[in-house]
Motif scaffolding. Structure first.
Motif, PDB file in Angstrom:
ATOM      1  N   PHE A 157      13.515  15.837   3.286  1.00 18.13           N
ATOM      2  CA  PHE A 157      12.246  15.163   3.013  1.00 18.13           C
ATOM      3  C   PHE A 157      12.431  14.021   2.021  1.00 18.13           C
ATOM      4  O   PHE A 157      11.608  13.107   1.945  1.00 18.13           O
ATOM      5  CB  PHE A 157      11.212  16.159   2.472  1.00 18.13           C
ATOM      6  CG  PHE A 157      11.454  16.601   1.052  1.00 18.13           C
ATOM      7  CD1 PHE A 157      11.019  15.835  -0.022  1.00 18.13           C
ATOM      8  CD2 PHE A 157      12.103  17.787   0.772  1.00 18.13           C
ATOM      9  CE1 PHE A 157      11.238  16.227  -1.335  1.00 18.13           C
ATOM     10  CE2 PHE A 157      12.324  18.206  -0.530  1.00 18.13           C
ATOM     11  CZ  PHE A 157      11.891  17.417  -1.592  1.00 18.13           C
ATOM     12  N   ARG A 158      13.522  14.040   1.268  1.00 16.89           N
ATOM     13  CA  ARG A 158      13.754  12.998   0.262  1.00 16.89           C
ATOM     14  C   ARG A 158      13.979  11.625   0.893  1.00 16.89           C
ATOM     15  O   ARG A 158      13.933  10.620   0.191  1.00 16.89           O
ATOM     16  CB  ARG A 158      14.941  13.399  -0.607  1.00 16.89           C
ATOM     17  CG  ARG A 158      14.653  14.643  -1.454  1.00 16.89           C
ATOM     18  CD  ARG A 158      15.909  15.193  -2.091  1.00 16.89           C
ATOM     19  NE  ARG A 158      15.642  16.363  -2.909  1.00 16.89           N
ATOM     20  CZ  ARG A 158      15.580  17.612  -2.443  1.00 16.89           C
ATOM     21  NH1 ARG A 158      15.779  17.835  -1.145  1.00 16.89           N
ATOM     22  NH2 ARG A 158      15.326  18.626  -3.241  1.00 16.89           N
ATOM     23  N   TYR A 159      14.230  11.580   2.195  1.00 21.37           N
ATOM     24  CA  TYR A 159      14.372  10.319   2.904  1.00 21.37           C
ATOM     25  C   TYR A 159      13.142  10.014   3.762  1.00 21.37           C
ATOM     26  O   TYR A 159      13.199   9.142   4.634  1.00 21.37           O
ATOM     27  CB  TYR A 159      15.619  10.340   3.791  1.00 21.37           C
ATOM     28  CG  TYR A 159      16.920  10.444   3.019  1.00 21.37           C
ATOM     29  CD1 TYR A 159      17.328   9.408   2.178  1.00 21.37           C
ATOM     30  CD2 TYR A 159      17.739  11.560   3.128  1.00 21.37           C
ATOM     31  CE1 TYR A 159      18.522   9.489   1.469  1.00 21.37           C
ATOM     32  CE2 TYR A 159      18.935  11.651   2.421  1.00 21.37           C
ATOM     33  CZ  TYR A 159      19.320  10.613   1.596  1.00 21.37           C
ATOM     34  OH  TYR A 159      20.503  10.707   0.887  1.00 21.37           O
ATOM     35  N   GLN A 160      12.034  10.691   3.518  1.00 20.48           N
ATOM     36  CA  GLN A 160      10.820  10.495   4.303  1.00 20.48           C
ATOM     37  C   GLN A 160       9.698   9.999   3.395  1.00 20.48           C
ATOM     38  O   GLN A 160       9.205  10.735   2.540  1.00 20.48           O
ATOM     39  CB  GLN A 160      10.415  11.802   4.986  1.00 20.48           C
ATOM     40  CG  GLN A 160      11.459  12.324   5.960  1.00 20.48           C
ATOM     41  CD  GLN A 160      11.036  13.600   6.650  1.00 20.48           C
ATOM     42  OE1 GLN A 160       9.923  13.695   7.166  1.00 20.48           O
ATOM     43  NE2 GLN A 160      11.926  14.594   6.672  1.00 20.48           N
ATOM     44  N   ALA A 161       9.303   8.750   3.588  1.00 17.71           N
ATOM     45  CA  ALA A 161       8.310   8.131   2.716  1.00 17.71           C
ATOM     46  C   ALA A 161       6.976   8.853   2.755  1.00 17.71           C
ATOM     47  O   ALA A 161       6.304   8.986   1.728  1.00 17.71           O
ATOM     48  CB  ALA A 161       8.123   6.664   3.114  1.00 17.71           C
ATOM     49  N   ASP A 162       6.561   9.332   3.934  1.00 16.11           N
ATOM     50  CA  ASP A 162       5.246   9.962   4.038  1.00 16.11           C
ATOM     51  C   ASP A 162       5.186  11.315   3.350  1.00 16.11           C
ATOM     52  O   ASP A 162       4.094  11.861   3.136  1.00 16.11           O
ATOM     53  CB  ASP A 162       4.824  10.090   5.510  1.00 16.11           C
ATOM     54  CG  ASP A 162       5.802  10.912   6.332  1.00 16.11           C
ATOM     55  OD1 ASP A 162       6.965  11.072   5.902  1.00 16.11           O
ATOM     56  OD2 ASP A 162       5.403  11.398   7.411  1.00 16.11           O
ATOM     57  N   LEU A 163       6.328  11.865   2.974  1.00 14.68           N
ATOM     58  CA  LEU A 163       6.356  13.139   2.248  1.00 14.68           C
ATOM     59  C   LEU A 163       6.639  12.946   0.757  1.00 14.68           C
ATOM     60  O   LEU A 163       6.856  13.916   0.031  1.00 14.68           O
ATOM     61  CB  LEU A 163       7.416  14.073   2.857  1.00 14.68           C
ATOM     62  CG  LEU A 163       7.128  14.573   4.274  1.00 14.68           C
ATOM     63  CD1 LEU A 163       8.259  15.464   4.766  1.00 14.68           C
ATOM     64  CD2 LEU A 163       5.790  15.318   4.336  1.00 14.68           C
ATOM     65  N   GLY A 164       6.615  11.702   0.302  1.00 15.24           N
ATOM     66  CA  GLY A 164       6.878  11.457  -1.110  1.00 15.24           C
ATOM     67  C   GLY A 164       8.350  11.449  -1.444  1.00 15.24           C
ATOM     68  O   GLY A 164       8.743  11.846  -2.541  1.00 15.24           O
ATOM     69  N   GLY A 165       9.167  10.992  -0.495  1.00 14.96           N
ATOM     70  CA  GLY A 165      10.606  10.950  -0.739  1.00 14.96           C
ATOM     71  C   GLY A 165      10.999   9.816  -1.667  1.00 14.96           C
ATOM     72  O   GLY A 165      10.177   9.049  -2.146  1.00 14.96           O
ATOM     73  N   GLY A 166      12.293   9.720  -1.920  1.00 17.75           N
ATOM     74  CA  GLY A 166      12.810   8.663  -2.770  1.00 17.75           C
ATOM     75  C   GLY A 166      13.423   9.187  -4.047  1.00 17.75           C
ATOM     76  O   GLY A 166      13.066  10.252  -4.556  1.00 17.75           O
ATOM     77  N   ALA A 167      14.369   8.421  -4.579  1.00 21.12           N
ATOM     78  CA  ALA A 167      15.119   8.845  -5.761  1.00 21.12           C
ATOM     79  C   ALA A 167      14.270   8.858  -7.021  1.00 21.12           C
ATOM     80  O   ALA A 167      14.479   9.699  -7.896  1.00 21.12           O
ATOM     81  CB  ALA A 167      16.327   7.923  -5.950  1.00 21.12           C
TER      82      ALA A 167
END
Length: 337
Positions: A157-167
């Motif tokens: 999910f960390r690579y999915q923008a719609d799930l609040g992903g991102g570093a």
């Protein structure tokens, strides 16, 4: 207690502690998959269901733990609070300042405990470092912190923008929160850079420069593209103290703190500790007492504001294939997409 979601953090670190806790009766765990819910429930001696709402609406629960992706925290924490449940939610509490404020306000109105599960804050090494500051650091000039991990599974999910992903939301929040432990007053974001992966639309690395009311600065780095690093350091007019395993120390580890002063270098081994057990203990005590977390929720709100501030001022740098083109980051929506 009930658990909403069967994320790795839940099954590997939190559920074993909940199941063994003397003051917790683990009643139910929910997953989108009935088979997974039943498997996890059987492993920890509770019921497994394939319906998040069914767990929240149970009348035999006092509290729920929510280890869902950040983009889902607000919805399910709000539903749990409105159902009269105390809530322990994984960090970050939500993906925006406004959503975090609504959750904190709702909990206060209903007289419920709402806690953000920043477990590293509950490790005793940080209290030991604070006790060293006057003697070993003196007046703080620079705080530095890094938290980064190697590339994750592509379907995370960390690579999915719609799930609040991102570093930023996943690992960047750690050094941001640590800086607030030692710096003074409201922190100003002097600059920030986030490296965007165009294929996924999420940030995969970043750096932030902060300053505080006394002119001390913080230099923070984080990401998913690095060898593992989990550290922070405090540099003052008397010396420098560095913490080697700041955010995810194993419970059997005796943390080593390095103290550097003029003509002297000392490495001090601190007692082993379990930040997971301590974090759960703190939440359980608060929930059983109906305790107002006060300063904890204020710190959570400041943290959410700081994350939003980073988004507003940051520059995005595209990956090497895109030629490192920079553009303004608007920060609209989960995962900075």
């Amino acid at each position: 207690m009930g658990v909403i979601g069967c994320a790795d953090i839940a099954t590997r670190r939190i559920l074993p502690v909940l199941a063994a806790h003397d003051d917790v009766d683990l009643v139910a765990v929910a997953s989108r998959s009935q088979a997974k819910a039943e498997r996890v429930g059987a492993a920890f001696g509770c019921r497994g269901v394939a319906d998040y709402a069914a767990v929240i609406d149970r009348d035999d629960l006092d509290a729920v733990y929510i280890p869902l992706p950040p983009g889902m925290h607000h919805e399910w924490a709000l539903r749990a609070l409105r159902a009269g449940k105390h809530v322990l939610v994984e960090k970050p509490m939500s993906d925006s300042y406004e959503n975090t404020l609504e959750l904190i306000s709702t909990a206060a109105e209903l007289g419920l405990v709402l806690a953000e599960n920043f477990m590293f804050l509950h490790h005793s090494q940080h209290g030991a470092v604070r006790e060293m500051l006057d003697h070993a650091v003196g007046e703080l000039r620079v705080f530095s912190g890094s938290f980064a991990v190697p590339p994750l599974a592509p379907d995370s999910f960390r690579y999915q923008a719609d799930l609040g992903g991102g570093a930023l939301l996943d690992v960047g929040v750690y050094p941001l929160r640590a800086a607030q432990l030692y710096m003074t007053g409201e922190l100003d974001v002097l600059g920030a850079c986030l490296r965007m992966d165009e294929a996924t639309g999420v940030d995969v690395a970043g750096s932030v420069l902060l300053s505080d009311a006394r002119g001390a600065t913080a230099q923070l780095d984080f990401g998913f593209e690095h060898s593992y690093r989990s550290t922070y350091a405090l540099w003052g007019d008397r010396g420098r103290v560095s913490v080697r395993r700041a955010f995810t120390p194993p419970e059997q580890l005796k943390p080593v703190v390095r103290i550097e002063r003029q003509d002297e270098v000392v490495e001090r081994s601190l007692p082993e500790d379990s930040q997971v057990v301590n974090a759960i203990d703190a939440f359980v005590r608060a929930a059983r007492a109906g305790q107002d977390l006060g300063s904890d929720t204020s710190a959570t709100l400041r943290q959410a504001g700081l994350v939003d501030h980073v988004r507003r001022v940051a520059r995005i740098v595209d990956g090497p294939a895109a030629g490192h083109h920079e553009r303004e980051l608007l920060g609209e929506g989960a995962g900075l997409g």
